[in-house]
Design a protein around this motif. Sequence first.
Motif, PDB file in Angstrom:
ATOM      1  N   GLU A 220       0.797  -1.248  -0.087  1.00 45.55           N
ATOM      2  CA  GLU A 220       0.044  -0.084  -0.005  1.00 45.55           C
ATOM      3  C   GLU A 220       0.825   1.282  -0.153  1.00 45.55           C
ATOM      4  O   GLU A 220       0.613   2.199  -0.693  1.00 45.55           O
ATOM      5  CB  GLU A 220      -0.811  -0.007   1.234  1.00 45.55           C
ATOM      6  N   LYS A 221       1.789   1.198   0.796  1.00 46.38           N
ATOM      7  CA  LYS A 221       2.818   2.520   1.109  1.00 46.38           C
ATOM      8  C   LYS A 221       3.560   2.689  -0.320  1.00 46.38           C
ATOM      9  O   LYS A 221       3.845   3.811  -0.982  1.00 46.38           O
ATOM     10  CB  LYS A 221       3.776   2.182   1.965  1.00 46.38           C
ATOM     11  N   ILE A 222       4.094   1.695  -1.032  1.00 45.06           N
ATOM     12  CA  ILE A 222       4.808   1.421  -2.399  1.00 45.06           C
ATOM     13  C   ILE A 222       3.868   1.983  -3.314  1.00 45.06           C
ATOM     14  O   ILE A 222       4.314   3.004  -4.142  1.00 45.06           O
ATOM     15  CB  ILE A 222       5.320   0.469  -2.437  1.00 45.06           C
ATOM     16  N   ALA A 223       2.502   1.414  -3.434  1.00 42.60           N
ATOM     17  CA  ALA A 223       1.783   2.143  -4.442  1.00 42.60           C
ATOM     18  C   ALA A 223       1.646   3.451  -4.388  1.00 42.60           C
ATOM     19  O   ALA A 223       1.586   4.370  -5.467  1.00 42.60           O
ATOM     20  CB  ALA A 223       0.448   1.235  -4.473  1.00 42.60           C
ATOM     21  N   THR A 240      11.819  -2.880 -18.300  1.00 46.55           N
ATOM     22  CA  THR A 240      12.039  -3.565 -16.896  1.00 46.55           C
ATOM     23  C   THR A 240      11.005  -3.367 -16.046  1.00 46.55           C
ATOM     24  O   THR A 240      11.155  -3.953 -14.845  1.00 46.55           O
ATOM     25  CB  THR A 240      13.561  -2.982 -16.493  1.00 46.55           C
ATOM     26  N   ALA A 241       9.888  -2.749 -16.288  1.00 51.02           N
ATOM     27  CA  ALA A 241       8.697  -2.445 -15.225  1.00 51.02           C
ATOM     28  C   ALA A 241       8.498  -3.410 -14.680  1.00 51.02           C
ATOM     29  O   ALA A 241       7.926  -3.545 -13.547  1.00 51.02           O
ATOM     30  CB  ALA A 241       7.710  -1.459 -16.026  1.00 51.02           C
ATOM     31  N   HIS A 242       8.323  -4.579 -15.542  1.00 54.87           N
ATOM     32  CA  HIS A 242       7.711  -5.755 -14.791  1.00 54.87           C
ATOM     33  C   HIS A 242       8.334  -6.554 -13.753  1.00 54.87           C
ATOM     34  O   HIS A 242       7.894  -7.235 -12.892  1.00 54.87           O
ATOM     35  CB  HIS A 242       7.373  -6.866 -15.965  1.00 54.87           C
ATOM     36  N   MET A 243       9.756  -5.876 -13.626  1.00 60.19           N
ATOM     37  CA  MET A 243      10.659  -6.573 -12.644  1.00 60.19           C
ATOM     38  C   MET A 243      10.368  -6.073 -11.291  1.00 60.19           C
ATOM     39  O   MET A 243      10.571  -6.721 -10.339  1.00 60.19           O
ATOM     40  CB  MET A 243      11.930  -6.621 -13.020  1.00 60.19           C
ATOM     41  N   PHE A 244       9.832  -5.002 -11.302  1.00 60.24           N
ATOM     42  CA  PHE A 244       9.463  -4.240  -9.815  1.00 60.24           C
ATOM     43  C   PHE A 244       8.567  -4.860  -9.019  1.00 60.24           C
ATOM     44  O   PHE A 244       7.453  -5.403  -9.689  1.00 60.24           O
ATOM     45  CB  PHE A 244       9.328  -2.679 -10.149  1.00 60.24           C
ATOM     46  N   ILE A 245       8.330  -4.547  -7.731  1.00 60.67           N
ATOM     47  CA  ILE A 245       7.177  -5.205  -6.968  1.00 60.67           C
ATOM     48  C   ILE A 245       6.113  -4.325  -7.077  1.00 60.67           C
ATOM     49  O   ILE A 245       4.863  -4.922  -7.078  1.00 60.67           O
ATOM     50  CB  ILE A 245       7.826  -5.006  -5.350  1.00 60.67           C
ATOM     51  N   ILE A 246       6.116  -3.013  -7.673  1.00 59.56           N
ATOM     52  CA  ILE A 246       4.854  -2.156  -7.904  1.00 59.56           C
ATOM     53  C   ILE A 246       5.480  -1.690  -9.310  1.00 59.56           C
ATOM     54  O   ILE A 246       6.391  -1.137  -9.481  1.00 59.56           O
ATOM     55  CB  ILE A 246       4.617  -1.285  -6.957  1.00 59.56           C
ATOM     56  N   ASN A 247       4.236  -1.410 -10.317  1.00 57.78           N
ATOM     57  CA  ASN A 247       4.925  -0.487 -11.436  1.00 57.78           C
ATOM     58  C   ASN A 247       5.306   0.784 -11.295  1.00 57.78           C
ATOM     59  O   ASN A 247       4.652   1.451 -10.685  1.00 57.78           O
ATOM     60  CB  ASN A 247       3.548  -0.544 -12.471  1.00 57.78           C
ATOM     61  N   PRO A 248       6.536   0.817 -11.623  1.00 58.45           N
ATOM     62  CA  PRO A 248       7.204   2.204 -11.551  1.00 58.45           C
ATOM     63  C   PRO A 248       6.772   3.345 -12.530  1.00 58.45           C
ATOM     64  O   PRO A 248       7.051   4.467 -12.144  1.00 58.45           O
ATOM     65  CB  PRO A 248       8.781   1.915 -11.597  1.00 58.45           C
ATOM     66  N   LEU A 249       6.042   2.986 -13.506  1.00 56.08           N
ATOM     67  CA  LEU A 249       5.852   3.701 -14.501  1.00 56.08           C
ATOM     68  C   LEU A 249       4.447   4.627 -14.272  1.00 56.08           C
ATOM     69  O   LEU A 249       3.571   4.191 -13.893  1.00 56.08           O
ATOM     70  CB  LEU A 249       5.693   3.126 -15.979  1.00 56.08           C
ATOM     71  N   HIS A 250       4.711   5.899 -14.668  1.00 52.32           N
ATOM     72  CA  HIS A 250       3.181   6.671 -14.633  1.00 52.32           C
ATOM     73  C   HIS A 250       3.464   8.005 -15.301  1.00 52.32           C
ATOM     74  O   HIS A 250       2.447   8.642 -15.576  1.00 52.32           O
ATOM     75  CB  HIS A 250       2.910   7.021 -13.337  1.00 52.32           C
TER      76      HIS A 250
END
Length: 307
Positions: A220-223, A240-250
């Motif tokens: 929840e905090k990471i999102a 590489t976005a799929h490798m992160f625990i939460i999607n880093p792109l926006h």
Amino acid sequence: MGYIKTAVLMAAMTALFMGVGYLIGGTGGAVLALIVAALMNVFTWWNSDRMVLRMHNAQPVTPGDRLGLHALTAELAKNAGLPEPKVYLIDTPQPNAFATGRNPANAAVAVTLGLLRSLTREELAGVIAHELAHIRNHDTAIMTVTATFAGAISMLANFALFFGGSRERLGLIGTLMMMFLAPMAAALVQMAISRTREYAADKAGAEICGQPLWLASALEKIAMGAARIDNHAAERNPATAHMFIINPLHAHKHDSLFATHPATENRVAALRAMAPQYGRTSNAADQQISASRVPKTKTRRRAGPWS
């Protein structure tokens, strides 16, 4: 998703890769595409960890670091029955983490400075346990190879745009459709693999750290942090976005094409449903983890030497 289904998806991706090559150069193009795919997979297998870590300018964390990150990772790896992975720090304010490497003996866990500043010690343990679960499940190798295929298919489709492909086989409309459908199909396969494996890693990560609620709170905090803080390295390398625990792109319009993660609220709900079977008290493993020297909540210390 079982390994059989993953193998089927990978085989479908290989066939798609060869299909695009056939449209461009006929039988010779298909054979060339297969050779290129094989060479890319060999290169990726041996260099995937270094490639991804370099993309994100990750710096190694040495044993005995003042925040205890290395010690925490080592303790959790022991709980997971894994060799101790290498640990890296990424100097970005966005809270996030990922794992990479071709197998458990050659694996690495990378966390961002924003993650250390945002989470409690228990939440950090949940995140690292999630990444160790990916390593134990051999997800890191599978996801990296899938991403490589997706990028290669997109590259071949761009060649079709410039060179026209074999229009006598499918016609101009068919060639134009293949230019757009091939990368889309590759992205869908990548998304299917990643989304299913995130649920599996959440479950296994909760088992490794001994408390599903730690990871649920961390997600929840990471999102929330990832939604409002840019990760410039990830934006430059969206594959590489799929490798992160939460999607880093926006930050960019195309980022929705790389939405490879399941909804955070669904992941949190699944973890909370697991909580009763673990109870609310600390077991021996929990006490060991809590005793490790890890960052305090919302520390504001700047990045510096980790040796």
